[in-house]
Design a protein around this motif. Structure first.
Motif, PDB file in Angstrom:
ATOM      1  N   GLY A  79       0.715  -1.132   0.284  1.00 44.52           N
ATOM      2  CA  GLY A  79      -0.229  -0.439  -0.032  1.00 44.52           C
ATOM      3  C   GLY A  79       1.550   1.180  -0.483  1.00 44.52           C
ATOM      4  N   ALA A  80       0.258   2.046   0.403  1.00 43.93           N
ATOM      5  CA  ALA A  80       0.787   3.281   0.718  1.00 43.93           C
ATOM      6  C   ALA A  80       0.989   4.381   1.713  1.00 43.93           C
ATOM      7  N   GLY A  81       2.107   5.019   1.971  1.00 40.71           N
ATOM      8  CA  GLY A  81       1.408   6.657   2.918  1.00 40.71           C
ATOM      9  C   GLY A  81       1.409   5.550   4.464  1.00 40.71           C
ATOM     10  N   LEU A  82       1.836   4.252   4.929  1.00 43.26           N
ATOM     11  CA  LEU A  82       2.215   3.978   6.260  1.00 43.26           C
ATOM     12  C   LEU A  82       3.257   5.099   6.932  1.00 43.26           C
ATOM     13  N   ILE A  83       3.774   5.452   8.080  1.00 44.39           N
ATOM     14  CA  ILE A  83       4.869   6.550   8.576  1.00 44.39           C
ATOM     15  C   ILE A  83       5.697   4.967   9.377  1.00 44.39           C
ATOM     16  N   PRO A  84       6.329   4.761   9.512  1.00 45.24           N
ATOM     17  CA  PRO A  84       7.315   4.148  10.507  1.00 45.24           C
ATOM     18  C   PRO A  84       7.557   4.982  11.330  1.00 45.24           C
ATOM     19  N   ALA A  85       7.325   4.347  12.547  1.00 50.72           N
ATOM     20  CA  ALA A  85       7.142   5.029  14.321  1.00 50.72           C
ATOM     21  C   ALA A  85       8.763   4.099  15.017  1.00 50.72           C
ATOM     22  N   VAL A  86       9.622   4.750  14.716  1.00 49.31           N
ATOM     23  CA  VAL A  86      10.684   4.035  14.637  1.00 49.31           C
ATOM     24  C   VAL A  86      10.965   3.540  15.911  1.00 49.31           C
ATOM     25  N   GLN A  87      10.781   4.209  17.171  1.00 44.64           N
ATOM     26  CA  GLN A  87      10.000   4.405  18.852  1.00 44.64           C
ATOM     27  C   GLN A  87       9.510   3.219  19.003  1.00 44.64           C
ATOM     28  N   GLU A  88       9.226   2.198  18.392  1.00 48.71           N
ATOM     29  CA  GLU A  88       8.598   1.221  19.073  1.00 48.71           C
ATOM     30  C   GLU A  88       9.629  -0.168  18.619  1.00 48.71           C
ATOM     31  N   GLU A  89       8.805  -1.124  19.326  1.00 52.82           N
ATOM     32  CA  GLU A  89      10.088  -2.408  19.289  1.00 52.82           C
ATOM     33  C   GLU A  89       9.835  -2.795  17.761  1.00 52.82           C
ATOM     34  N   VAL A  90       8.154  -2.672  16.941  1.00 55.74           N
ATOM     35  CA  VAL A  90       7.967  -3.150  15.857  1.00 55.74           C
ATOM     36  C   VAL A  90       7.901  -2.021  15.326  1.00 55.74           C
ATOM     37  N   VAL A  91       8.363  -1.815  14.097  1.00 52.88           N
ATOM     38  CA  VAL A  91       7.803  -0.418  12.808  1.00 52.88           C
ATOM     39  C   VAL A  91       7.583  -1.179  11.763  1.00 52.88           C
ATOM     40  N   LEU A  92       6.000  -0.559  12.280  1.00 60.92           N
ATOM     41  CA  LEU A  92       5.413  -0.570  10.470  1.00 60.92           C
ATOM     42  C   LEU A  92       5.366   0.288   9.632  1.00 60.92           C
ATOM     43  N   CYS A  93       5.417   0.231   8.401  1.00 59.57           N
ATOM     44  CA  CYS A  93       4.877   0.774   6.630  1.00 59.57           C
ATOM     45  C   CYS A  93       5.598   0.461   5.706  1.00 59.57           C
ATOM     46  N   THR A  94       4.630   0.794   4.407  1.00 64.86           N
ATOM     47  CA  THR A  94       4.359   0.626   3.393  1.00 64.86           C
ATOM     48  C   THR A  94       5.786   1.191   2.467  1.00 64.86           C
ATOM     49  N   PRO A  95       6.325   0.070   1.333  1.00 62.31           N
ATOM     50  CA  PRO A  95       6.750  -0.104   0.421  1.00 62.31           C
ATOM     51  C   PRO A  95       7.004   1.734   0.133  1.00 62.31           C
ATOM     52  N   ASP A  96       6.632   2.450  -0.019  1.00 59.09           N
ATOM     53  CA  ASP A  96       6.879   4.023   0.438  1.00 59.09           C
ATOM     54  C   ASP A  96       7.831   4.505   0.711  1.00 59.09           C
ATOM     55  N   ARG A  97       8.018   4.073   2.134  1.00 58.85           N
ATOM     56  CA  ARG A  97       8.195   4.615   3.819  1.00 58.85           C
ATOM     57  C   ARG A  97       9.459   3.809   4.360  1.00 58.85           C
ATOM     58  N   LEU A  98       9.606   2.766   3.760  1.00 59.31           N
ATOM     59  CA  LEU A  98      10.811   1.481   3.432  1.00 59.31           C
ATOM     60  C   LEU A  98      11.968   2.208   3.723  1.00 59.31           C
ATOM     61  N   GLY A  99      12.561   3.022   2.754  1.00 57.12           N
ATOM     62  CA  GLY A  99      14.312   3.499   2.322  1.00 57.12           C
ATOM     63  C   GLY A  99      14.038   4.499   4.282  1.00 57.12           C
ATOM     64  N   GLN A 100      12.967   5.188   4.142  1.00 58.50           N
ATOM     65  CA  GLN A 100      12.759   6.030   5.477  1.00 58.50           C
ATOM     66  C   GLN A 100      13.180   5.354   6.890  1.00 58.50           C
ATOM     67  N   ALA A 101      12.382   4.157   6.812  1.00 55.81           N
ATOM     68  CA  ALA A 101      12.661   2.777   8.464  1.00 55.81           C
ATOM     69  C   ALA A 101      13.941   2.425   7.388  1.00 55.81           C
ATOM     70  N   ILE A 102      14.583   1.932   6.887  1.00 52.34           N
ATOM     71  CA  ILE A 102      15.472   1.451   6.614  1.00 52.34           C
ATOM     72  C   ILE A 102      16.604   2.450   8.048  1.00 52.34           C
ATOM     73  N   GLU A 103      16.829   4.096   7.445  1.00 55.26           N
ATOM     74  CA  GLU A 103      17.449   5.353   7.527  1.00 55.26           C
ATOM     75  C   GLU A 103      17.306   5.576   8.337  1.00 55.26           C
ATOM     76  N   GLN A 104      16.313   5.074   9.574  1.00 56.20           N
ATOM     77  CA  GLN A 104      15.791   5.277  10.888  1.00 56.20           C
ATOM     78  C   GLN A 104      16.852   4.476  11.591  1.00 56.20           C
ATOM     79  N   ILE A 105      16.165   3.241  11.165  1.00 59.02           N
ATOM     80  CA  ILE A 105      16.936   1.742  12.165  1.00 59.02           C
ATOM     81  C   ILE A 105      18.407   1.433  12.173  1.00 59.02           C
ATOM     82  N   VAL A 106      18.535   1.385  10.345  1.00 63.61           N
ATOM     83  CA  VAL A 106      20.232   0.439  10.603  1.00 63.61           C
ATOM     84  C   VAL A 106      21.059   2.122  10.501  1.00 63.61           C
ATOM     85  N   LEU A 107      21.885   2.219  11.457  1.00 67.19           N
ATOM     86  CA  LEU A 107      22.589   4.043  12.125  1.00 67.19           C
ATOM     87  C   LEU A 107      23.712   3.051  11.684  1.00 67.19           C
TER      88      LEU A 107
END
Length: 405
Positions: free
Chosen positions: A377-405
Motif C-alpha cells: 500500500g502507501a502512506g504508512l509512516i514508520p514509528a521507529v520508537q516502537e519495538e516493531v515498526v510498520l510501514c509501506t514500500p514507499d516509506r521503506l527507505g525512511q525506515a531503514i535509514e532511521q533503524i540501521v545506523l
C-alpha cells in the motif's frame, strides 16, 4: 494510509533484472549463480539445475508436437530402397543381368535370377528427426525425476502426462523400427525445405526448443525459462518479498553500506556488507540465522514433545549488524500482501510478536526496534520508537535509514 491495487506486471519488471544478474555472463561460476536465482524464487536446487529441461517439457511446442503425433504417424512419408534378391524362376523386380549371369556361372542353373525389388521404408530425415524429439521427451522427463511421484502440482502432472504419451508412441511398430540417427545441420535443413515441411512443422518447432534448452543449454534460453517457469508462475507474495528485498538492499547502499551480491551457503541465500568504518552487516533471505535458531523457544518446545518434523519460524529477511555505538543489532523484516494496508500491517505485527517470544533470548540483548513489517500500500509512516515498526514500500527507505545506523 491508502490502498493501492497490486500490479503483478510492475512487480515482475522491478525484480526480474535483479534475478537475471545471477545468470549473466559475468556470473562466475554459472551454476551457483543459477542456484542463487532459484533460491530467491523459492525453487528446489535440483529443479533449478534442470531448468532448461523442465521448460522444454512444459513448452507449448512440445505439447503441440505430442497432440498431433497420432495423426502424423498415420501419414509418415516413406522412401524407396532396393534389396537384392536371388531366386530361381521368380521375378519380384527388375532383373540385374550382370549379377544374374555371375550367379548362373556359379550355380549352373539357367533359371536363376537376381532382382532388385523396390521396398518402401520409413528411414527418412523427417522421421529420424521425429523419433529424435520423441526420445528426447521421454529421456528428459526421466531426468527431471517427477515421473514416479504423486502430487498435484500442475507442472509435475504435465511432465508425467507428456512422458506417458511419448512412451506410447515410442512403442509404435513403425517408429520403433526407425534407426536412431543424430540430426545434423544438413538433415534438419533438408526437412525444413522438403516437401513434407508443413506436415512436420510441429516436429521442427519442438526440435528448435530442444536444442537451446536441453542440448546446448543456451544462456538466453535459460533466462527465458526463468521468467516463464519462475517469475510468471510465482505466487504474488514471492514477488512482493523480492521487491522488498531489493529495496532494502538499495536503501542500505544509499546510507553507506556496500552490499555484496547474494550467494547460497548450505542451501540458504545470504549477503554481507560493510561500511568505511569497518562495521559489517549480514542479511539472510527466507531463512533463520543460526544465532536465532539456537535460541528458539518455538523449536525447543516442539522437540520436548517429540515432534519429528520441526520447522523453525522464519522471517522473510533478517539483518544483523553492529551499530555506531558498538552494539550488536537485529532487524527482522516481514512482508505482507493484502488488499488493505491495515490488514497486511496487523498480520505482520502478529508475526513479529511471535518472533519476539520465540527468539527472546537472542533479541533481548539487541537494541530496539527489532522488527519491521512491510505492508503493501502507501502512506504508512514508520514509528521507529516502537519495538516493531510498520510501514509501506514507499516509506521503506525512511525506515531503514532511521533503524540501521
Amino acid at each position: 494510509m491508502r490502498e493501492i491495487p497490486w500490479d503483478r506486471r510492475a512487480g515482475i519488471i522491478e525484480v526480474r533484472d535483479r534475478i537475471w544478474s545471477y545468470v549473466s555472463p559475468a556470473s562466475q561460476p554459472e551454476i551457483p549463480g543459477l542456484l542463487t536465482a532459484a533460491a530467491l524464487l523459492k525453487w528446489p536446487a535440483d529443479e533449478a539445475l534442470r531448468l532448461g529441461e523442465l521448460q522444454f517439457l512444459l513448452c507449448k511446442e512440445v505439447g503441440d508436437f505430442l497432440s498431433g503425433l497420432q495423426t502424423l504417424v498415420r501419414q509418415l512419408p516413406t522412401a524407396s530402397a532396393r534389396a537384392e534378391q536371388r531366386a530361381p524362376e521368380r521375378l519380384d523386380g527388375p532383373v540385374m543381368w550382370n549379377q544374374t549371369h555371375s550367379l548362373r556361372g556359379i550355380t549352373g542353373n539357367p533359371h536363376d535370377f537376381v532382382t532388385a525389388p523396390a521396398e518402401r521404408v520409413y528411414q527418412t530425415p523427417e522421421n529420424e528427426l521425429l523419433v529424435h524429439v520423441l526420445d528426447a521427451v521421454v529421456r528428459t522427463a526421466h531426468n527431471i525425476g517427477w515421473t514416479g511421484k504423486g502430487g498435484e502440482k500442475i507442472a509435475a502432472r504435465m511432465v508425467r502426462e507428456r512422458r506417458s504419451v511419448a512412451i506410447m508412441h515410442q512403442s509404435n511398430q513403425v517408429l520403433s523400427g526407425i534407426t536412431r540417427v543424430e540430426p545434423n545441420r544438413r538433415s534438419v535443413a533438408q526437412v525444413r525445405s522438403g516437401r513434407h515441411r508443413d506436415r512436420y512443422r510441429t516436429v521442427l518447432r519442438a526440435y528448435d526448443r530442444l536444442v537451446p534448452l536441453v542440448e546446448q543449454v543456451d544462456k538466453v534460453a535459460i533466462r527465458e525459462a526463468i521468467e516463464e517457469a519462475g517469475l510468471v508462475t510465482s505466487v504474488e507474495s514471492t514477488l512482493f518479498e523480492l521487491m522488498v528485498t531489493f529495496r532494502v538492499i538499495d536503501s542500505l547502499q544509499k546510507i553507506g553500506w556496500r552490499m555484496e551480491p547474494f550467494y547460497v551457503f548450505k542451501g540458504k541465500v545470504q549477503s554481507v556488507g560493510a561500511r568505511d568504518d569497518g562495521r559489517q552487516i549480514s542479511l539472510w533471505y527466507q531463512s533463520t540465522p543460526p544465532a536465532l535458531a539456537a535460541a528458539s523457544a518455538y523449536k525447543r518446545v516442539l522437540k520436548a514433545h517429540s515432534f519429528t518434523k520441526v520447522h523453525e519460524l522464519r522471517p522473510d529477511l533478517s539483518l544483523r549488524w553492529r551499530d555506531a555505538s558498538g552494539q550488536d543489532r537485529w532487524l527482522l523484516i516481514e512482508c505482507k500482501l493484502s488488499e488493505q494496508v491495515a490488514t497486511a500491517a496487523r498480520r505482520a505485527l502478529v508475526d513479529m510478536l511471535a518472533y519476539r517470544r520465540a527468539f527472546n533470548s537472542a533479541l533481548t540483548a539487541a537494541g530496539q526496534p527489532f522488527g519491521l513489517g512491510v505492508a503493501w500500500g502507501a502512506g504508512l509512516i514508520p514509528a521507529v520508537q516502537e519495538e516493531v515498526v510498520l510501514c509501506t514500500p514507499d516509506r521503506l527507505g525512511q525506515a531503514i535509514e532511521q533503524i540501521v545506523l
